[in-house]
Design a protein around this motif. Structure first.
Motif, PDB file in Angstrom:
ATOM      1  N   ASP A   1       0.839  -1.220   0.073  1.00 53.37           N
ATOM      2  CA  ASP A   1       0.007  -0.145   0.095  1.00 53.37           C
ATOM      3  C   ASP A   1       0.856   1.303   0.184  1.00 53.37           C
ATOM      4  OD1 ASP A   1      -2.493  -1.425  -0.114  1.00 53.37           O
ATOM      5  OD2 ASP A   1      -2.664  -1.495   1.927  1.00 53.37           O
ATOM      6  N   ASN A   2       1.868   1.149   0.794  1.00 51.44           N
ATOM      7  CA  ASN A   2       2.820   2.392   0.637  1.00 51.44           C
ATOM      8  C   ASN A   2       3.366   2.449  -0.661  1.00 51.44           C
ATOM      9  OD1 ASN A   2       3.900   3.938   3.247  1.00 51.44           O
ATOM     10  ND2 ASN A   2       3.548   1.926   4.003  1.00 51.44           N
ATOM     11  N   ILE A   3       3.815   1.296  -1.433  1.00 48.47           N
ATOM     12  CA  ILE A   3       4.140   1.615  -2.756  1.00 48.47           C
ATOM     13  C   ILE A   3       3.133   2.263  -3.574  1.00 48.47           C
ATOM     14  CG2 ILE A   3       5.419   0.581  -4.623  1.00 48.47           C
ATOM     15  CD1 ILE A   3       6.546  -1.460  -2.734  1.00 48.47           C
TER      16      ILE A   3
ATOM     17  N   LEU B   1      12.691   3.655  -1.684  1.00 56.98           N
ATOM     18  CA  LEU B   1      12.874   3.893  -3.132  1.00 56.98           C
ATOM     19  C   LEU B   1      11.890   3.295  -3.949  1.00 56.98           C
ATOM     20  CD1 LEU B   1      15.215   4.297  -5.187  1.00 56.98           C
ATOM     21  CD2 LEU B   1      16.109   1.943  -4.337  1.00 56.98           C
ATOM     22  N   ALA B   2      11.269   1.955  -3.511  1.00 59.61           N
ATOM     23  CA  ALA B   2      10.394   1.444  -4.371  1.00 59.61           C
ATOM     24  C   ALA B   2       8.923   2.502  -4.627  1.00 59.61           C
ATOM     25  CB  ALA B   2       9.857   0.315  -3.903  1.00 59.61           C
ATOM     26  N   ARG B   3       8.791   3.214  -3.578  1.00 57.80           N
ATOM     27  CA  ARG B   3       7.728   4.219  -3.598  1.00 57.80           C
ATOM     28  C   ARG B   3       7.904   5.243  -4.886  1.00 57.80           C
ATOM     29  NH1 ARG B   3       5.414   7.661   1.252  1.00 57.80           N
ATOM     30  NH2 ARG B   3       7.565   8.425   1.069  1.00 57.80           N
ATOM     31  N   ALA B   4       9.283   5.583  -4.582  1.00 62.36           N
ATOM     32  CA  ALA B   4       9.470   6.794  -5.670  1.00 62.36           C
ATOM     33  C   ALA B   4       9.485   6.151  -7.070  1.00 62.36           C
ATOM     34  CB  ALA B   4      11.046   7.106  -5.183  1.00 62.36           C
ATOM     35  N   LEU B   5      10.113   4.908  -7.139  1.00 64.53           N
ATOM     36  CA  LEU B   5      10.121   4.554  -8.509  1.00 64.53           C
ATOM     37  C   LEU B   5       8.770   3.997  -9.099  1.00 64.53           C
ATOM     38  CD1 LEU B   5      12.968   1.378  -8.294  1.00 64.53           C
ATOM     39  CD2 LEU B   5      12.891   3.809  -9.493  1.00 64.53           C
ATOM     40  N   ALA B   6       7.656   3.767  -8.318  1.00 60.28           N
ATOM     41  CA  ALA B   6       6.363   3.464  -8.564  1.00 60.28           C
ATOM     42  C   ALA B   6       5.962   4.576  -9.422  1.00 60.28           C
ATOM     43  CB  ALA B   6       5.562   3.044  -7.539  1.00 60.28           C
ATOM     44  N   ALA B   7       6.364   5.936  -9.316  1.00 64.74           N
ATOM     45  CA  ALA B   7       5.930   6.990  -9.884  1.00 64.74           C
ATOM     46  C   ALA B   7       6.574   7.199 -11.306  1.00 64.74           C
ATOM     47  CB  ALA B   7       6.209   8.459  -9.080  1.00 64.74           C
ATOM     48  N   ASP B   8       7.351   6.226 -11.505  1.00 60.70           N
ATOM     49  CA  ASP B   8       7.883   6.160 -12.872  1.00 60.70           C
ATOM     50  C   ASP B   8       8.762   7.569 -13.284  1.00 60.70           C
ATOM     51  OD1 ASP B   8       8.609   5.034 -15.413  1.00 60.70           O
ATOM     52  OD2 ASP B   8       6.644   5.551 -16.145  1.00 60.70           O
TER      53      ASP B   8
ATOM     54  N   GLU C   1      -3.713  -1.691 -13.741  1.00 60.52           N
ATOM     55  CA  GLU C   1      -2.637  -1.268 -14.385  1.00 60.52           C
ATOM     56  C   GLU C   1      -1.699  -0.755 -13.456  1.00 60.52           C
ATOM     57  OE1 GLU C   1      -5.084   0.342 -18.329  1.00 60.52           O
ATOM     58  OE2 GLU C   1      -3.796   1.577 -17.090  1.00 60.52           O
ATOM     59  N   HIS C   2      -1.968   0.023 -12.420  1.00 56.59           N
ATOM     60  CA  HIS C   2      -1.259   0.598 -11.374  1.00 56.59           C
ATOM     61  C   HIS C   2      -0.526  -0.559 -10.789  1.00 56.59           C
ATOM     62  CE1 HIS C   2      -1.934   4.691 -12.082  1.00 56.59           C
ATOM     63  NE2 HIS C   2      -3.327   4.802 -11.917  1.00 56.59           N
ATOM     64  N   ARG C   3      -1.524  -1.703 -10.320  1.00 57.93           N
ATOM     65  CA  ARG C   3      -0.642  -2.626  -9.577  1.00 57.93           C
ATOM     66  C   ARG C   3       0.393  -3.237 -10.487  1.00 57.93           C
ATOM     67  NH1 ARG C   3      -3.296  -5.350  -4.975  1.00 57.93           N
ATOM     68  NH2 ARG C   3      -1.919  -7.162  -5.159  1.00 57.93           N
ATOM     69  N   GLU C   4       0.055  -3.314 -11.699  1.00 61.49           N
ATOM     70  CA  GLU C   4       0.987  -4.144 -12.563  1.00 61.49           C
ATOM     71  C   GLU C   4       2.482  -3.559 -12.315  1.00 61.49           C
ATOM     72  OE1 GLU C   4      -0.618  -5.380 -16.323  1.00 61.49           O
ATOM     73  OE2 GLU C   4       1.350  -5.077 -17.185  1.00 61.49           O
ATOM     74  N   ILE C   5       2.617  -2.123 -12.481  1.00 61.01           N
ATOM     75  CA  ILE C   5       3.501  -1.503 -12.442  1.00 61.01           C
ATOM     76  C   ILE C   5       4.099  -1.338 -11.036  1.00 61.01           C
ATOM     77  CG2 ILE C   5       4.670   1.048 -12.309  1.00 61.01           C
ATOM     78  CD1 ILE C   5       2.468   1.519 -14.322  1.00 61.01           C
ATOM     79  N   VAL C   6       3.374  -1.469  -9.940  1.00 63.66           N
ATOM     80  CA  VAL C   6       3.942  -1.834  -8.463  1.00 63.66           C
ATOM     81  C   VAL C   6       4.588  -3.061  -8.384  1.00 63.66           C
ATOM     82  CG1 VAL C   6       2.905  -1.773  -6.259  1.00 63.66           C
ATOM     83  CG2 VAL C   6       2.392   0.098  -7.548  1.00 63.66           C
ATOM     84  N   GLU C   7       3.720  -4.064  -8.999  1.00 66.22           N
ATOM     85  CA  GLU C   7       4.476  -5.349  -8.709  1.00 66.22           C
ATOM     86  C   GLU C   7       5.814  -5.361  -9.486  1.00 66.22           C
ATOM     87  OE1 GLU C   7       3.330  -7.675  -6.965  1.00 66.22           O
ATOM     88  OE2 GLU C   7       1.505  -6.891  -6.451  1.00 66.22           O
ATOM     89  N   LYS C   8       6.053  -4.934 -10.557  1.00 65.49           N
ATOM     90  CA  LYS C   8       7.330  -4.862 -11.462  1.00 65.49           C
ATOM     91  C   LYS C   8       8.190  -4.315 -10.515  1.00 65.49           C
ATOM     92  CE  LYS C   8       6.273  -4.739 -16.248  1.00 65.49           C
ATOM     93  NZ  LYS C   8       5.536  -3.765 -17.096  1.00 65.49           N
ATOM     94  N   VAL C   9       8.088  -3.451  -9.580  1.00 67.30           N
ATOM     95  CA  VAL C   9       8.922  -2.525  -8.923  1.00 67.30           C
ATOM     96  C   VAL C   9       9.225  -3.422  -7.817  1.00 67.30           C
ATOM     97  CG1 VAL C   9       8.976  -0.752  -7.283  1.00 67.30           C
ATOM     98  CG2 VAL C   9       8.026  -0.255  -9.314  1.00 67.30           C
ATOM     99  N   ILE C  10       8.250  -4.004  -7.204  1.00 69.04           N
ATOM    100  CA  ILE C  10       8.364  -5.075  -6.017  1.00 69.04           C
ATOM    101  C   ILE C  10       9.322  -6.165  -6.396  1.00 69.04           C
ATOM    102  CG2 ILE C  10       7.283  -6.887  -4.655  1.00 69.04           C
ATOM    103  CD1 ILE C  10       5.005  -5.049  -4.388  1.00 69.04           C
ATOM    104  N   ASP C  11       9.373  -6.503  -7.566  1.00 64.64           N
ATOM    105  CA  ASP C  11      10.183  -7.697  -8.082  1.00 64.64           C
ATOM    106  C   ASP C  11      11.616  -7.248  -8.286  1.00 64.64           C
ATOM    107  OD1 ASP C  11       8.222  -9.655  -7.999  1.00 64.64           O
ATOM    108  OD2 ASP C  11       7.817  -9.614 -10.389  1.00 64.64           O
ATOM    109  N   PHE C  12      11.595  -5.930  -8.950  1.00 72.10           N
ATOM    110  CA  PHE C  12      12.977  -5.363  -9.306  1.00 72.10           C
ATOM    111  C   PHE C  12      13.844  -5.282  -7.792  1.00 72.10           C
ATOM    112  CE2 PHE C  12      15.537  -1.655 -10.192  1.00 72.10           C
ATOM    113  CZ  PHE C  12      16.133  -2.209 -11.499  1.00 72.10           C
ATOM    114  N   LEU C  13      13.053  -4.913  -6.729  1.00 69.65           N
ATOM    115  CA  LEU C  13      13.977  -4.455  -5.620  1.00 69.65           C
ATOM    116  C   LEU C  13      13.752  -5.564  -4.407  1.00 69.65           C
ATOM    117  CD1 LEU C  13      12.803  -0.707  -4.742  1.00 69.65           C
ATOM    118  CD2 LEU C  13      14.860  -1.628  -6.025  1.00 69.65           C
TER     119      LEU C  13
END
Ligand SMILES: Nc1ncnc2c1ncn2[C@@H]1O[C@H](COP(=O)(O)OP(=O)(O)OP(=O)(O)O)[C@@H](O)[C@H]1O
Ligand SMILES: [Mg+2]
Length: 271
Positions: A114-116, A179-186, A144-156
């Motif tokens: 949820d934070n991300i 860092l993940a939250r900042a990255l989620a903003a693309d 769509e947002h969830r998908e981006i967030v999931e990518k960030v979670i995997d990445f980090l």
């Protein structure tokens, strides 16, 4: 975009482009305190640009000028080849600049996930009202947002803590969630205010690797404030050195390390 400087490839194969942001004679005052005194420097597409200097030098203030949170008292910020006008908070979020804070600023009671997700807020089109009226559309957007967030979670590599309330995480992981939250903003430009402060050696190594990976994988331009000189020397392409609100050095890590003003003001003390 202003590409007045020739693009080049770094030794480790990363592409550095032209100038994306330029600080022109920035002065910032808080009442009688002059936090930044007539500083100019530029930031190039794809580079890792460090800002170093002793406590109170004005580094965080400079990051706030770069983000648009502070409007300089004098001077101007040029972004993508044009002077950037003063901005409202929602405009700051939408210009493609995301950041982490010197003191962790997460919602401790909320889960990692949820934070991300809050990092996506500026991209969400459907308001609460329209979510009621256009349920299907809002649901699609959420996916769509969830998908981006999931990518960030995997990445980090934070899959295992996705449901954990952030307040229960150790310090190093909290920093990674930020860092993940900042990255989620693309973001096009990522601003990191002491991302490794208070970390142990292993946590610092992890964070260094993630910062490099973000830069390498997504071509994200990164501005980094950091006190650990080893980290700065390893990660950054160019370094700005501040002292008492002034710029006392600017160049490659090797150049600033051998700059006598920098040694006198900062490195002599830090080492
Ligand atoms: N909102 C503010 N109001 C008044 N003075 C401020 C404000 N923010 C910063 N300052 C002052 O501006 C100067 C620069 O502060 P800043 O936080 O930018 O330094 P810094 O280089 O980030 O320091 P540190 O390494 O301790 O984080 C300091 O003298 C500080 O007290
Ligand atoms: Mg600071």
């Amino acid at each position: 975009m202003n590409t007045s400087v020739e693009p080049y490839t770094t030794e480790d194969g990363r592409e550095i482009g032209g100038v994306v942001m330029e600080m022109k004679n920035i002065t910032l005052r808080f009442g009688g305190v002059v936090a930044i005194k007539d500083i100019s420097f530029d930031i190039r597409q794809g580079e890792i640009r460090a800002i170093i200097g002793p406590n109170g030098a004005g580094k965080s203030s400079m990051l706030n000028v770069i983000s648009g949170f502070y409007t300089p008292s004098e001077g101007s910020v040029w972004y993508q080849g044009a002077p950037r006008p003063p901005m409202k908070p929602y405009q700051i979020a939408r210009q493609g600049v995301a950041r982490t804070f010197q003191n962790i600023a997460l919602f401790e009671g909320m889960s990692t996930l949820d934070n991300i997700m809050t990092g996506r807020l500026t991209h969400m089109k459907s308001s609460m009202l329209s979510q009621g009226l256009w349920w299907g559309k809002a649901q699609q957007e959420e996916a769509e947002h969830r998908e981006i967030v999931e990518k960030v979670i995997d990445f980090l590599e934070i899959q295992t803590i996705r449901k954990t309330p952030v307040g229960r995480l150790p310090y190093g992981l909290k920093k990674r969630v930020e860092l993940a939250r900042a990255l989620a903003a693309d973001p096009k430009i990522l601003l990191l205010d002491e991302p490794m402060a208070g970390m142990n050696v292993e946590e610092k190594e992890d964070m260094s690797r993630f910062i490099l990976d973000v830069n390498d994988e997504f071509g994200t331009t990164i501005v980094l404030i950091e006190h650990d000189m080893g980290v700065v020397m390893d990660l950054s392409d160019r370094v700005v050195v501040m002292d008492y609100g002034k710029k006392i050095g600017d160049g490659s890590p090797d150049e600033v390390r051998n700059n006598q003003d920098v040694i006198d003001a900062y490195l002599g003390v830090a080492n």
